[in-house]
Design an enzyme around this catalytic site. Structure first.
Site, PDB file in Angstrom:
ATOM      1  CB  SER A 564      -0.937  -0.056   1.208  1.00  0.00           C
ATOM      2  OG  SER A 564      -2.001   0.823   1.052  1.00  0.00           O
ATOM      3  CG  HIS A 679      -5.895  -2.071  -0.156  1.00  0.00           C
ATOM      4  ND1 HIS A 679      -5.026  -1.685  -1.156  1.00  0.00           N
ATOM      5  CD2 HIS A 679      -5.333  -1.652   1.009  1.00  0.00           C
ATOM      6  CE1 HIS A 679      -3.996  -1.046  -0.621  1.00  0.00           C
ATOM      7  NE2 HIS A 679      -4.159  -1.017   0.684  1.00  0.00           N
TER       8      HIS A 679
END
Length: 708
Positions: A564, A679
């Site tokens: 991320s 994600h």
């Protein structure tokens, strides 16, 4: 219900979500030959992804240890001796989401509190997520339940198709065990919903054209009455297009429910409003940079991220909520101040106790704080849990004034402990050891960064191993998210038992506490914001160089990992110091910082990174933006990108384009993109186990076998 902008989704992913369109309108630069890879589901882009996936799987699955690693990782992840973490204590019952081999998407279940506290819970299944998905023809992923206090009879259930941040919300009746026919239902969107009362919801959602911010979050909150269509909901508060979001929040203080509206102006600034007696919204005195942490005994508890008069950054303060709602709040009262090494990280409230989890040189400590009604003074009691451990507050029993905490270390199996108003904490459940910890040693060390800052890191190795050996560093460095050590079967984050496999081989595993996180409070984060971002990259290099200086490893034999926001970190690190690192792992990464604010919800990260469309910001961003700093003629360390097509936080175009550009330099690239999982990358344990085995094979191939 949960806020899509929080960082504890499991702790440590940056809060980025996509707008409804594939990508927002943005000028396509003529010098980017890989722009077509931003077409998320485009046939050409997917064909390229499948080709890269096939090449990576063919190569790494051929590793002699791959299948054994995958099977072992799956067994560890599916082990039924896992901790049954409390989602919520509702009166005399506690709920939990349970995932194992038979139930990969999970069972939402409940037990009576007494048997749970005794460590022998009597579970009853409420919703079988796998069975529900099968019956409805949906790939449902659990996103949580919000049940209305104090009777908890009705719940708002959030379910995501395939693991995206967008979800549907449906009302559920615990008494009948069914979704409520004709009850509250919201279609798929990035919604924020809260109970005002049993017949009223406060709803921030996609109301149609113009109702979302530029970041793709709700701009408008409305009050929705039972029995009326959503279109008849009445306006409560609206923001402007440049806001991050406007969301409702309802807090219970004893028997009183207080309605708040949180208008996020930037990622780190919020205007907080409370609903007064006449329904009018009152702007609270909470500074826009501070964090509202909860209500207790009529007091608003707030964490300061910047000084407030003479009150220092990192302090907890309070205001009487009744005075605030009446528009006559006075000066705040100090609850707790930080020290040079001790900072507040987590805060929870029960009916009579303020529970404060601190970090003391990156180790967890718990305080129970109470307020004297006569004097207004706060006093604290230390609640011993474990020495030099990672502690997270995972649940509360409000009426019973109990706090539930997870406690673990790299060599200490996770345990669930409970503390009350008096006496010591006790263990409800501790996992059996999954490896022989006596063969390893963990140390906390400090590296000196370029500007002289001491940067802590944790080093795990086999006892008796003489260096230098290949090393592997995981770091994050952003969004105030502290990186604290967890059991080696879950290190690093989202890579399962990769850390364990690595140290069992005789190698070194490192968790680095670089600036940008919250390890030493707000200042540690602010030292890597925007034009100071280079400090995070320098800190990572300092840790790697300390490993070389102390004989743990050698230059070029050090792998780095980040996911991320950590993708910016490792991307910048590999382009700035290709000589120092020998392998790079980037999960769901950000890479193209020139276009990031036009991809997904990039506008919401400008306070963290800067705005590339502002020349003065791009002047410092272009020095470290990974994608823009890949140069022809440079041989970069082998890189492994893992991500999900359905990631609606970080646009998959970042990883795809970075992979293509690196390949064009002749550098070695491994690539693995799951079609589902969002994600988090991996919708269930089976996918997580494959990833752990692939990454172990990658590190072994690039840092061990090629050095022989």
């Amino acid at each position: 219900m949960r806020h899509k902008l929080t960082l504890r989704s499991a702790l440590m992913a940056i809060a980025i979500a996509s707008a409804p369109a594939l990508i927002a309108a943005a000028p396509a630069t003529g010098d980017d030959p890989y722009l077509w890879l931003e077409d998320i589901e485009g046939a050409k882009a997917i064909a390229q992804v499948e080709q890269w996936n096939g090449e990576t799987e063919k190569l790494l699955r051929a590793s002699p240890r791959f299948e054994a690693d995958r099977a072992r990782a799956r067994a560890i992840l599916d082990d039924e001796s896992q901790i049954a973490v409390p989602d919520k204590v509702m009166g005399g019952r506690v709920t939990n989401l349970w995932r194992d081999a038979k139930n990969p998407r999970g069972l939402w279940r409940s037990s009576d509190l007494a048997s749970y506290l005794a460590g022998k819970p009597n579970w009853t299944t409420i919703i079988d997520v796998d069975a529900l998905g099968k019956a409805e023809g949906k790939s449902w992923v659990w996103h949580g339940a919000d049940c209305l206090a104090p009777d908890y009879g009705r719940c708002l259930i959030s379910l995501s198709a395939g693991g995206t941040d967008a979800d549907v919300v449906r009302e559920y009746d615990l008494a009948t065990g069914k979704f409520v026919e004709g009850g509250f239902t919201l279609p798929e969107a990035k919604s924020d919903v809260a109970w005002a009362d049993k017949d009223t919801l406060l709803v921030g959602t996609d109301y149609g054209a113009g109702s979302l911010t530029a970041s793709g979050y709700p701009r408008i909150v409305k009050r929705w009455k039972r029995g009326t269509p959503l279109s008849a909901a009445t306006l409560v508060k609206e923001g402007v297009d440049s806001d991050i979001s406007v969301r409702p929040r309802v807090e219970q203080d004893g028997d009183k429910r207080w309605v708040f509206i949180d208008r996020a102006l930037t990622f780190y600034t919020n205007d907080l409003y409370v609903e007064g007696a006449n329904g009018q919204l009152i702007r609270t005195p909470v500074p826009d940079t501070a964090d509202f942490r909860g209500l207790i005994d009529g007091q608003m508890i707030v964490l300061l991220n910047k000084p407030l008069g003479d009150i220092p950054t990192g302090s907890l303060v309070s205001w009487p909520i009744a005075d605030v709602a009446a528009g006559k709040a006075g000066a705040p009262q100090v609850v707790q101040k930080p020290t040079a090494t001790t900072v507040v990280e987590e805060v929870r409230t029960t009916d009579n106790i303020l529970w404060v989890k601190q970090l003391d040189n990156v180790s967890g400590a718990l305080l129970a704080m109470t307020r004297d009604a006569a004097t207004g003074r706060w006093t604290s009691r230390s609640v011993p849990l474990a020495d030099k451990a990672t502690v997270h507050l995972v649940g509360t029993d409000d009426k019973g004034d109990r706090i539930f905490a997870s406690v673990e270390g790299m060599l200490t199996p996770p345990s669930l402990m409970v503390a009350g108003a008096q006496g010591p904490a006790h263990t409800i459940q501790q996992l059996p050891a999954r490896f022989d910890a006596s063969q390893f040693v963990v140390e906390q060390r400090f590296a000196t960064s370029k500007d002289g800052t001491k940067v802590p890191y944790f080093l795990a190795r086999k006892k008796g191993v003489k260096g230098p050996v290949p090393a592997f560093i995981h770091a994050y460095g952003g969004f105030r998210a502290a990186q604290t050590p967890t059991y080696l079967t879950t290190e690093p984050y989202r890579a399962g038992p990769l850390g364990l496999f690595w140290v069992e081989d005789g190698n070194a595993y490192v968790l680095a506490n670089i600036r940008g996180g919250g390890e030493y409070g707000p200042a540690w984060h602010q030292d890597a914001l925007r034009e100071k971002r280079q400090n995070a990259f320098d800190d990572l290099a300092a840790v790697a160089e300390d490993l070389v200086k102390t004989g743990v490893s050698t230059k070029g034999d050090i792998g780095i990992s980040g996911r991320s926001n950590g993708g910016v970190l490792v991307g910048a690190a590999m382009t700035q110091r290709p000589d120092l690192y020998g392998a790079v792992i980037a999960g769901s990464p950000l890479e193209d910082m020139k276009r990031y604010s036009h991809l997904s919800a990039g506008a919401s990260w400008v306070a963290e990174y800067g705005d590339p469309d502002v020349p003065s910001d791009w002047a410092f961003m272009q020095r470290w933006s990974p994608y823009q700093n890949v140069k022809t003629g440079v041989q970069y360390p082998p890189a492994f990108f893992y991500l999900s097509t359905k990631d609606d936080r970080v646009h998959p175009g970042h990883a795809r384009k970075m992979a293509a550009k690196l390949k064009a330099t002749g550098s070695t690239v491994y690539y693995h993109e799951y079609r589902e999982g969002g994600h988090s990358v991996g919708a269930d344990h089976a996918e997580d186990a494959v990833r752990a085995a692939l990454l172990h094979a990658f590190l072994t191939r690039e840092l061990v076998e090629k050095k022989k």
